[in-house]
Design a protein around this motif. Structure first.
Motif, mmCIF file in Angstrom:
data_model
loop_
_atom_site.group_PDB
_atom_site.id
_atom_site.type_symbol
_atom_site.label_atom_id
_atom_site.label_comp_id
_atom_site.label_asym_id
_atom_site.label_seq_id
_atom_site.Cartn_x
_atom_site.Cartn_y
_atom_site.Cartn_z
ATOM 1 N N GLY A 431 -11.399 24.340 -12.813
ATOM 2 C CA GLY A 431 -11.252 22.754 -12.584
ATOM 3 C C GLY A 431 -9.856 22.357 -13.159
ATOM 4 N N ALA A 432 -9.667 22.963 -14.362
ATOM 5 C CA ALA A 432 -8.468 22.562 -15.316
ATOM 6 C C ALA A 432 -7.141 23.141 -14.589
ATOM 7 N N PHE A 433 -7.466 24.152 -13.651
ATOM 8 C CA PHE A 433 -6.253 24.578 -12.829
ATOM 9 C C PHE A 433 -6.364 24.211 -11.300
ATOM 10 N N LEU A 434 -7.099 23.064 -10.997
ATOM 11 C CA LEU A 434 -7.142 22.479 -9.486
ATOM 12 C C LEU A 434 -7.820 23.221 -8.787
ATOM 13 N N PHE A 435 -8.819 23.979 -9.052
ATOM 14 C CA PHE A 435 -9.734 24.575 -8.274
ATOM 15 C C PHE A 435 -11.018 23.863 -8.543
ATOM 16 N N THR A 436 -11.160 22.945 -7.805
ATOM 17 C CA THR A 436 -12.464 21.871 -7.749
ATOM 18 C C THR A 436 -13.287 22.055 -6.627
ATOM 19 N N GLY A 437 -14.540 21.416 -6.604
ATOM 20 C CA GLY A 437 -15.422 21.438 -5.355
ATOM 21 C C GLY A 437 -15.454 22.739 -4.712
ATOM 22 N N ASP A 438 -15.326 22.912 -3.498
ATOM 23 C CA ASP A 438 -15.642 23.911 -2.677
ATOM 24 C C ASP A 438 -14.259 24.941 -2.641
ATOM 25 N N GLU A 439 -13.323 24.378 -3.462
ATOM 26 C CA GLU A 439 -12.080 25.317 -3.533
ATOM 27 C C GLU A 439 -12.213 26.604 -4.493
ATOM 28 N N VAL A 440 -13.565 26.395 -5.119
ATOM 29 C CA VAL A 440 -13.549 27.670 -5.979
ATOM 30 C C VAL A 440 -14.350 28.739 -5.235
ATOM 31 N N TYR A 441 -14.646 28.390 -3.714
ATOM 32 C CA TYR A 441 -15.289 29.319 -2.859
ATOM 33 C C TYR A 441 -14.313 29.872 -1.988
ATOM 34 N N LYS A 442 -12.951 29.428 -2.023
ATOM 35 C CA LYS A 442 -11.994 30.168 -1.410
ATOM 36 C C LYS A 442 -11.815 31.693 -1.659
ATOM 37 N N ASP A 443 -11.243 32.424 -0.808
ATOM 38 C CA ASP A 443 -11.319 33.944 -0.815
ATOM 39 C C ASP A 443 -9.945 34.076 -1.381
ATOM 40 N N VAL A 444 -9.848 34.877 -2.661
ATOM 41 C CA VAL A 444 -8.752 35.005 -3.256
ATOM 42 C C VAL A 444 -7.473 35.511 -2.272
ATOM 43 N N ALA A 445 -7.937 36.315 -1.228
ATOM 44 C CA ALA A 445 -6.827 36.968 -0.613
ATOM 45 C C ALA A 445 -6.205 35.679 0.387
ATOM 46 N N ALA A 446 -6.947 34.624 0.458
ATOM 47 C CA ALA A 446 -6.431 33.384 1.330
ATOM 48 C C ALA A 446 -5.591 32.480 0.376
ATOM 49 N N LEU A 447 -5.492 32.535 -0.885
ATOM 50 C CA LEU A 447 -4.715 31.670 -1.394
ATOM 51 C C LEU A 447 -3.194 31.830 -1.167
ATOM 52 N N SER A 448 -2.369 30.510 -1.519
ATOM 53 C CA SER A 448 -1.067 30.784 -1.385
ATOM 54 C C SER A 448 -0.422 31.090 -2.660
ATOM 55 N N GLY A 449 0.783 31.433 -2.549
ATOM 56 C CA GLY A 449 1.454 31.961 -3.953
ATOM 57 C C GLY A 449 1.333 30.993 -5.071
ATOM 58 N N GLY A 450 1.249 29.601 -4.882
ATOM 59 C CA GLY A 450 1.207 28.718 -6.197
ATOM 60 C C GLY A 450 -0.310 28.764 -6.671
ATOM 61 N N GLU A 451 -1.420 28.959 -5.561
ATOM 62 C CA GLU A 451 -2.622 28.786 -6.084
ATOM 63 C C GLU A 451 -2.911 30.447 -6.802
#
Length: 648
Positions: A431-451
């Motif tokens: 959460g301190a790095f903006l992965f909050t709520g359902d964002e923690v369930y994103k696939d790493v492969a689908a993250l943007s470069g900044g994420e």
């Protein structure tokens, strides 16, 4: 007006990316920067202008797009179809129109000699129009510009004969960029043009774009770059697009002024509404005050409400990290450390103390990343020695981490790295790095470069290192992210060693500069602004305080000794007099060149006046002769101007 969108909207499925926006390239030379948070829609806007993304109808009506049919160049559009062509064969494709124009101009000269009457006048008009366009396209200097651009992007003239297949992916991207710049579209679209360029190339590109005589629309997170180029800024926030005049600093100031003014007006209006409402409530039941209360109610009804301004979108990661243990005073010592792979790249001498923040700068391929990889043990030094001090625990960020991937979700990937943490602790760290709520369930492969960068930083900071070794950590960050990381590193109690091409970031973070160049490595024991003042030539042609010695001590200003004198006996006052004489010589030379420029310009104007004389109207050989004289004088003027530029 070159290009205009009114009432535009962009939707992907049910998501509105840009809503009811206006955008305009007002004139041919406008330099526009598009700013906003990652994911705000900046690249989408460029794709709309390039024709790669369609606007969505608004209330059943197509948005209005008006243009003068300009040519539009976008880096993503340029590809190389045949990698067996040489660099020179591929790049020269962009000169096809110029070469055709030159052939037609030569043809017209012959035709005008034989033509008469109306045909002759038509040919003369075509000739004049072609000559103007030929000059505008750079027909007189495109070869020089081509060579200068190649060397500025790190190629040699010998590379012209190499096949495209011999270049790396990064080099091909640079060649595509060169091809785009040389094609000189009416509107040049650039998406993060400074990424992966070294400072020297970035500074060259700044000058080129600032003097580019056509429109530029760029998306960029390099604040200094935008400041030096843009004269218009469009901000995208909350799906809305707002235009500001001026560069990035002007935009920041105007945005704050607009926000403060709107907030002040909103608060004042709400106070007035409250006052009027209280009056109505107080007197509404008194017959003698009915007219007054109705008047106050109408006053409220007819008010044009001032909305409260949207708060600044300053959401960013906010981790506060402290080293797990403190190092001793001595953090890193290197003596005659030779780094490289199959050949030496650089020799390094360092003595880094606790709390220092070393910014490493230099051209691409000079060995900056190689130095960091050597320090963390990924590659072995070729010779020499380096050692870390007591209790040093490093945290290393590599450029490739922006491409990090995994088949896991963010929360599982992080938890598997630190299995001793509870799920609550994992969520808190993420959460301190903006992965909050359902964002923690994103696939790493689908993250943007900044994420991905944020996820890697979250993993690094969990170890609580006391020495951070960072290789281009801001490449995929937006401006708010960069400012956050700047503040974190500036307040970090440990030591930081980092490589960056972002001059603003270096200025904000570094307390020392390690300048790596082909002719040697120099340590400057001060920040970036002092580094610039010490290494930028002063008007007399010498450097501010001389280049620092490898030990970090500034070298003395070197002046030529007085003829016949012992060099060791040259005093500071003599050196000062010599510098003054040199400055006077350059000033006199500059004045002579200015007089020559004025003289040649006058000759050109006289020749142009002669070209317009009625008695020469049908004497095409004479017209050709005069035009050739004008062309020759303009070539001469260009050479004088280039020499004059060197004295500025």
């Amino acid at each position: 007006m070159l290009y205009q969108i009114k009432g535009g909207r962009v939707m992907f499925a049910a998501d509105t990316i840009l809503d009811n926006f206006d955008f305009e390239v007002k004139n041919r030379n406008e330099k526009i920067a598009v700013v906003g948070r990652n994911g705000a829609g900046k690249t989408t806007l460029l794709k709309v202008i390039a024709g790669e993304v369609d606007l969505t109808p608004l209330d059943g009506e197509r948005p209005s797009v008006t243009s003068t049919d300009p040519t539009i160049g976008y880096l993503r559009q340029i590809t190389f179809d045949d990698l067996e062509l040489t660099l020179d064969e591929e790049i020269r494709k962009v000169f096809a129109d110029i070469l055709r124009q030159k052939a037609r101009i030569d043809e017209l000269v012959g035709l005008m000699d034989k033509a008469e009457g109306g045909e002759a006048e038509a040919l003369a008009r075509e000739y004049t129009a072609l000559m103007d366009d030929y000059k505008d396209r750079g027909g007189y200097y495109y070869e020089k510009e081509y060579d200068a651009m190649l060397t500025s992007f790190g190629f040699t003239l010998a590379d012209k004969d190499k096949k495209l297949s011999e270049f790396s992916g990064g080099q091909l991207t640079k060649l595509a960029f060169i091809k785009l710049l040389l094609s000189k579209p009416d509107i040049l679209l650039l998406d993060e043009p400074t990424n992966h360029l070294d400072m020297k190339t970035i500074e060259w590109l700044e000058g080129y774009l600032a003097n580019y005589n056509r429109a530029v629309v760029l998306v960029c997170h390099d604040r200094m770059f935008i400041d030096r180029i843009a004269n218009t800024v469009y901000e995208i926030a909350y799906g809305q697009v707002t235009r500001y005049s001026g560069n990035y600093s002007d935009y920041v100031r105007q945005k704050k002024e607009r926000y403060d003014r709107q907030l002040k007006d909103h608060i004042a209006q709400q106070k007035e509404i409250k006052r009027l409402t209280e009056l109505v409530e107080r007197f509404k039941n008194k017959p003698s005050k009915v007219a007054m209360t109705r008047s106050k109610l109408k006053q409220i009804e007819h008010m044009e409400l001032v909305a409260r301004p949207a708060d600044y979108d300053i959401k960013s990661f906010h981790a506060q990290f402290t080293p797990g243990v403190m190092t001793g005073r001595d953090v890193l010592y290197a003596k005659e450390l030779v780094i490289g792979y199959d050949r030496p790249l650089a020799t390094i001498n360092l003595d880094i103390k606790r709390g220092e923040r070393l910014g490493i700068i230099g051209d691409n391929g000079i060995g900056k990343s190689t130095l960091l990889k050597t320090l963390v043990g990924n590659i072995k030094p070729l010779s020499g020695d380096f050692r870390f001090g007591v209790n040093v625990q490093t945290g290393y960020f590599d450029q490739r981490m922006a491409q990090y991937t995994s088949d896991k979700t963010v929360i599982d990937d992080y938890h598997d790295t630190y299995p001793d943490l509870t799920e609550t602790q994992v969520r808190s760290r993420l959460g301190a790095f903006l992965f909050t709520g359902d964002e923690v369930y994103k696939d790493v492969a689908a993250l943007s470069g900044g994420e991905r960068v944020r996820l890697c930083l979250a993993r690094i900071f969990q170890t609580c290192p006391n020495v951070l070794i960072l290789d281009e950590p801001t490449n995929h960050m937006d401006m708010i992210g960069k400012e956050t990381l700047e503040a974190m590193l500036a307040s970090f109690e440990g030591t930081v060693i980092f490589v960056s091409h972002d001059r603003y970031f270096v200025k904000k973070v570094a307390t020392q500069i390690l300048d790596m160049r082909a002719d040697g490595v120099t340590l400057y024991p001060f920040g970036y602004e002092d580094y610039i003042s010490k290494t930028t030539p002063d008007p007399a042609g010498s450097f501010g305080a001389g280049r620092a010695e490898p030990s970090g001590r500034p070298a003395p200003v070197r002046s030529e000794p007085v003829s016949g004198a012992d060099p060791a006996a040259v005093t500071a006052s003599q050196a000062e007099r010599l510098a003054g004489k040199e400055a006077d010589r350059k000033r006199r030379q500059k004045e002579k060149l200015e007089e020559k420029i004025e003289s040649v310009e006058k000759e050109i104007e006289e020749l142009k006046a002669e070209l317009c004389k009625p008695e020469y109207a049908s004497m095409y050989s004479k017209l050709t002769e005069i035009q050739e004289m004008i062309d020759s004088k303009e070539e001469e003027l260009l050479g004088i101007m280039e020499e004059w530029d060197s004295y500025i």
